[in-house]
Write a protein that holds these residues in place. Structure first.
Motif, mmCIF file in Angstrom:
data_model
loop_
_atom_site.group_PDB
_atom_site.id
_atom_site.type_symbol
_atom_site.label_atom_id
_atom_site.label_comp_id
_atom_site.label_asym_id
_atom_site.label_seq_id
_atom_site.Cartn_x
_atom_site.Cartn_y
_atom_site.Cartn_z
ATOM 1 N N VAL A 58 2.108 0.799 -3.792
ATOM 2 C CA VAL A 58 1.108 0.427 -2.430
ATOM 3 C C VAL A 58 1.635 0.782 -1.022
ATOM 4 O O VAL A 58 3.230 1.100 -1.012
ATOM 5 C CB VAL A 58 0.989 -1.204 -2.196
ATOM 6 C CG1 VAL A 58 0.185 -1.692 -3.553
ATOM 7 C CG2 VAL A 58 2.521 -1.837 -2.278
ATOM 8 N N ILE A 59 1.191 1.145 -0.099
ATOM 9 C CA ILE A 59 1.668 1.623 1.190
ATOM 10 C C ILE A 59 1.274 0.753 2.145
ATOM 11 O O ILE A 59 0.247 0.426 2.370
ATOM 12 C CB ILE A 59 0.937 3.066 1.749
ATOM 13 C CG1 ILE A 59 1.062 4.293 0.347
ATOM 14 C CG2 ILE A 59 1.295 3.611 2.821
ATOM 15 C CD1 ILE A 59 0.017 5.267 0.598
ATOM 16 N N LEU A 60 2.353 0.287 2.805
ATOM 17 C CA LEU A 60 2.557 -0.703 3.878
ATOM 18 C C LEU A 60 2.670 -0.051 5.363
ATOM 19 O O LEU A 60 3.761 0.490 5.716
ATOM 20 C CB LEU A 60 3.253 -1.757 3.694
ATOM 21 C CG LEU A 60 3.492 -2.530 2.337
ATOM 22 C CD1 LEU A 60 4.538 -3.418 2.353
ATOM 23 C CD2 LEU A 60 1.880 -3.080 2.285
ATOM 24 N N GLY A 61 1.468 -0.018 6.130
ATOM 25 C CA GLY A 61 1.834 0.750 7.504
ATOM 26 C C GLY A 61 1.685 -0.337 8.654
ATOM 27 O O GLY A 61 2.731 -0.528 8.953
ATOM 28 N N THR A 62 0.711 -1.123 8.963
ATOM 29 C CA THR A 62 0.482 -2.008 9.866
ATOM 30 C C THR A 62 1.591 -3.095 9.682
ATOM 31 O O THR A 62 2.396 -3.573 10.586
ATOM 32 C CB THR A 62 -0.927 -2.643 9.994
ATOM 33 O OG1 THR A 62 -1.852 -1.625 10.225
ATOM 34 C CG2 THR A 62 -0.856 -3.610 11.042
#
Length: 245
Positions: free
Chosen positions: A100-104
Motif C-alpha cells: 500500500v502507498i501512503l501519501g497524504t
C-alpha cells in the motif's frame, strides 16, 4: 530497474490525468481487469494502481475496480489513493494488495506510517507527490511547505519498503521524468526510490538505462505507455524485469 505500468482509476475506469487535475481526465479503458491482464501479457511483472477518487475522498471509492485487477493478475500490485488508516491498510493487504502507498498520511500522520511499517514489514510505500519541490496532499489539491527531500528523510529509519516520487508538474504531460530531483532524493536516503511523473517515451527508457539512474529502484509509466510512445517490448528488452520472488 522495475517498470510499473500505472492504472489510475476514476469512476471505475482507467484514466490518465494532466498534472493531477480530475477535470482533465482521458479515459483509456472501462475494463480495469482487462487492462491489467494486458500489461502482464506484454511482460510487465508489477503494477502500480491509484484510486483517484479515493485520494480526494480520503477512503476507497474504486474498490470493485481494484478487485477486478487483482482477479485478473498474478503479479504484485501496489495501491495508493485514500489509504489513511490502519483499517484501510489491513483491508487492502488482506484482499491481495502486495504493497500500500501512503501519501497524504505520510505527510500528515507519520506515526501511522511507522506503525504500519512495524506491523507489515516490506509492504508499506511512501508516496511523495511534489510540485516545485514542495509536497502536495489530498489528491494534490493541498500544498504544503514541506520539501520532498525532507519528507523522504523523515522515514529513513522507519522501515519503508520504497518511496514513489512524483513530479506533479510533469505528470501526464509527456515532458520527461524529473530524474535530477528523483536521483537527488535517492542519494539522500537508503530507501529504494521510484520515479514518477512525465514519462515521455523511449528517450526516458534510455535515460533510465544510463549509469546515473542506476541508483533508482524503478519508474512508473503512464500516458506514454497507453498512447504507444513507449514500445513495451523494446523497453523490457532494454530494462529486463526481475522475476517476482
Amino acid at each position: 530497474m522495475i517498470l510499473y505500468p500505472a492504472i489510475d482509476l476514476k469512476d471505475g475506469a482507467c484514466v490518465r490525468l494532466r498534472q493531477g487535475e480530475m477535470d482533465r481526465a482521458t479515459v483509456f479503458s472501462d475494463d480495469p481487469g482487462k487492462t491489467a491482464a494486458g500489461f502482464l501479457a506484454l511482460g510487465f511483472r508489477r503494477l502500480h494502481v491509484v484510486d483517484l477518487n479515493g485520494a480526494f475522498a480520503g477512503e476507497s471509492r474504486n474498490g470493485a475496480a481494484v478487485d477486478a485487477i487483482l482477479a485478473a493478475t498474478t503479479v504484485p500490485v501496489q495501491l495508493g489513493g485514500g489509504i489513511r488508516t490502519m483499517a484501510h491498510i489491513e483491508s487492502w493487504l488482506e484482499r491481495g494488495i502486495a504493497r500500500v502507498i501512503l501519501g497524504t498520511a505520510a505527510a500528515k500522520d507519520p506515526e501511522l506510517v511507522k506503525t504500519a511499517c512495524r506491523a507489515f514489514p516490506g509492504r508499506i510505500v511512501v508516496g511523495i507527490d511534489a510540485r516545485d519541490g514542495k509536497v502536495a496532499v489530498a489528491g494534490w489539491a493541498d500544498a504544503t511547505e514541506l520539501s520532498a527531500r525532507d519528507l523522504a528523510l523523515n522515514y529513513e529509519d522507519a522501515g519503508v519498503a520504497a518511496i514513489v516520487h512524483t513530479d506533479i508538474g510533469r505528470d501526464g504531460m509527456l515532458t520527461g521524468l524529473n530524474l535530477a530531483e528523483t536521483v537527488a532524493i535517492a542519494t539522500a536516503v537508503s530507501t529504494p526510490v521510484i520515479a514518477s511523473g512525465g514519462f515521455s517515451g523511449m528517450d526516458d527508457i534510455a535515460r533510465l538505462a544510463a549509469p546515473e539512474a542506476a541508483i533508482l529502484d524503478g519508474a512508473i509509466l503512464g500516458r506514454a505507455l497507453y498512447d504507444g510512445r513507449v514500445d513495451a517490448a523494446a523497453a523490457l528488452a532494454t530494462l529486463p524485469q526481475p522475476e517476482v520472488v
